[in-house]
Design a protein around this motif. Structure first.
Motif, PDB file in Angstrom:
ATOM      1  N   PHE A   1      12.476  -3.919 -15.802  1.00  0.00           N
ATOM      2  CA  PHE A   1      12.291  -2.736 -14.964  1.00  0.00           C
ATOM      3  C   PHE A   1      11.259  -2.987 -13.875  1.00  0.00           C
ATOM      4  O   PHE A   1      11.472  -2.659 -12.705  1.00  0.00           O
ATOM      5  CB  PHE A   1      11.879  -1.531 -15.814  1.00  0.00           C
ATOM      6  N   ILE A   2      10.123  -3.592 -14.242  1.00  0.00           N
ATOM      7  CA  ILE A   2       9.059  -3.847 -13.268  1.00  0.00           C
ATOM      8  C   ILE A   2       9.517  -4.856 -12.223  1.00  0.00           C
ATOM      9  O   ILE A   2       9.260  -4.683 -11.027  1.00  0.00           O
ATOM     10  CB  ILE A   2       7.771  -4.313 -13.987  1.00  0.00           C
ATOM     11  N   ASP A   3      10.210  -5.901 -12.657  1.00  0.00           N
ATOM     12  CA  ASP A   3      10.731  -6.881 -11.703  1.00  0.00           C
ATOM     13  C   ASP A   3      11.721  -6.244 -10.740  1.00  0.00           C
ATOM     14  O   ASP A   3      11.711  -6.518  -9.542  1.00  0.00           O
ATOM     15  CB  ASP A   3      11.385  -8.048 -12.444  1.00  0.00           C
ATOM     16  N   GLN A   4      12.572  -5.369 -11.251  1.00  0.00           N
ATOM     17  CA  GLN A   4      13.548  -4.681 -10.415  1.00  0.00           C
ATOM     18  C   GLN A   4      12.835  -3.733  -9.433  1.00  0.00           C
ATOM     19  O   GLN A   4      13.194  -3.663  -8.255  1.00  0.00           O
ATOM     20  CB  GLN A   4      14.526  -3.902 -11.293  1.00  0.00           C
ATOM     21  N   LEU A   5      11.824  -3.045  -9.908  1.00  0.00           N
ATOM     22  CA  LEU A   5      11.071  -2.129  -9.056  1.00  0.00           C
ATOM     23  C   LEU A   5      10.364  -2.879  -7.935  1.00  0.00           C
ATOM     24  O   LEU A   5      10.368  -2.441  -6.773  1.00  0.00           O
ATOM     25  CB  LEU A   5      10.060  -1.354  -9.903  1.00  0.00           C
ATOM     26  N   LYS A   6       9.766  -4.022  -8.262  1.00  0.00           N
ATOM     27  CA  LYS A   6       9.084  -4.826  -7.243  1.00  0.00           C
ATOM     28  C   LYS A   6      10.076  -5.385  -6.228  1.00  0.00           C
ATOM     29  O   LYS A   6       9.741  -5.523  -5.049  1.00  0.00           O
ATOM     30  CB  LYS A   6       8.310  -5.970  -7.902  1.00  0.00           C
ATOM     31  N   ALA A   7      11.278  -5.711  -6.669  1.00  0.00           N
ATOM     32  CA  ALA A   7      12.299  -6.222  -5.744  1.00  0.00           C
ATOM     33  C   ALA A   7      12.763  -5.115  -4.804  1.00  0.00           C
ATOM     34  O   ALA A   7      13.012  -5.364  -3.620  1.00  0.00           O
ATOM     35  CB  ALA A   7      13.476  -6.786  -6.532  1.00  0.00           C
TER      36      ALA A   7
ATOM     37  N   LYS B   1      10.975  -2.424  -3.936  1.00  0.00           N
ATOM     38  CA  LYS B   1       9.863  -1.942  -3.116  1.00  0.00           C
ATOM     39  C   LYS B   1       8.789  -3.020  -3.045  1.00  0.00           C
ATOM     40  O   LYS B   1       7.833  -3.024  -3.824  1.00  0.00           O
ATOM     41  CB  LYS B   1       9.303  -0.656  -3.724  1.00  0.00           C
ATOM     42  N   PRO B   2       8.908  -3.958  -2.111  1.00  0.00           N
ATOM     43  CA  PRO B   2       7.956  -5.083  -2.044  1.00  0.00           C
ATOM     44  C   PRO B   2       6.515  -4.666  -1.753  1.00  0.00           C
ATOM     45  O   PRO B   2       5.586  -5.391  -2.087  1.00  0.00           O
ATOM     46  CB  PRO B   2       8.497  -5.943  -0.897  1.00  0.00           C
TER      47      PRO B   2
ATOM     48  N   GLN C   1       0.648  -3.753  -2.934  1.00  0.00           N
ATOM     49  CA  GLN C   1      -0.348  -3.427  -1.916  1.00  0.00           C
ATOM     50  C   GLN C   1      -0.737  -1.958  -2.004  1.00  0.00           C
ATOM     51  O   GLN C   1      -1.913  -1.611  -1.884  1.00  0.00           O
ATOM     52  CB  GLN C   1       0.188  -3.761  -0.522  1.00  0.00           C
ATOM     53  N   GLU C   2       0.228  -1.077  -2.235  1.00  0.00           N
ATOM     54  CA  GLU C   2      -0.065   0.351  -2.375  1.00  0.00           C
ATOM     55  C   GLU C   2      -0.930   0.613  -3.603  1.00  0.00           C
ATOM     56  O   GLU C   2      -1.835   1.453  -3.576  1.00  0.00           O
ATOM     57  CB  GLU C   2       1.234   1.145  -2.465  1.00  0.00           C
ATOM     58  N   GLN C   3      -0.683  -0.119  -4.678  1.00  0.00           N
ATOM     59  CA  GLN C   3      -1.503   0.033  -5.879  1.00  0.00           C
ATOM     60  C   GLN C   3      -2.937  -0.401  -5.614  1.00  0.00           C
ATOM     61  O   GLN C   3      -3.888   0.251  -6.051  1.00  0.00           O
ATOM     62  CB  GLN C   3      -0.915  -0.794  -7.026  1.00  0.00           C
ATOM     63  N   ARG C   4      -3.106  -1.500  -4.888  1.00  0.00           N
ATOM     64  CA  ARG C   4      -4.452  -1.962  -4.558  1.00  0.00           C
ATOM     65  C   ARG C   4      -5.183  -0.953  -3.676  1.00  0.00           C
ATOM     66  O   ARG C   4      -6.385  -0.723  -3.845  1.00  0.00           O
ATOM     67  CB  ARG C   4      -4.380  -3.320  -3.862  1.00  0.00           C
ATOM     68  N   GLN C   5      -4.478  -0.349  -2.727  1.00  0.00           N
ATOM     69  CA  GLN C   5      -5.098   0.663  -1.868  1.00  0.00           C
ATOM     70  C   GLN C   5      -5.512   1.886  -2.686  1.00  0.00           C
ATOM     71  O   GLN C   5      -6.586   2.444  -2.473  1.00  0.00           O
ATOM     72  CB  GLN C   5      -4.135   1.077  -0.762  1.00  0.00           C
ATOM     73  N   GLY C   6      -4.676   2.306  -3.619  1.00  0.00           N
ATOM     74  CA  GLY C   6      -5.017   3.441  -4.468  1.00  0.00           C
ATOM     75  C   GLY C   6      -6.209   3.161  -5.354  1.00  0.00           C
ATOM     76  O   GLY C   6      -7.084   4.012  -5.544  1.00  0.00           O
TER      77      GLY C   6
END
Length: 70
Positions: free
Chosen positions: A16-22, A24-25, A29-34
């Protein structure tokens, strides 16, 4: 290569995580900003010293009532 090699296993969560990252690349970066917005902040030394000085010592047994000691 071992004789009894098993195929590579990936859990449902990993897939699921691999599919999500594919899909939404920009996700990492959005997680790091948050995280930077909420958690990665500089500590004010003066405020930290005031907070440490204002601490009250905790009693050894916090659930003991004052009336129970008499």
């Amino acid at each position: 290569m071992p004789f009894f090699r098993r195929p590579d296993y990936q859990s449902d969560a990993t897939q699921f995580i691999d599919q999500l990252k594919a899909q939404k690349p920009s996700l990492e970066q959005e997680q790091r900003q948050g995280r930077a917005l909420l958690w990665d902040r500089a500590v004010d030394p003066e405020f930290a010293a005031q907070a440490q000085a204002a601490r009250v010592a905790q009693k050894p047994y916090v659930y003991q009532t004052e009336s129970g000691l008499k």
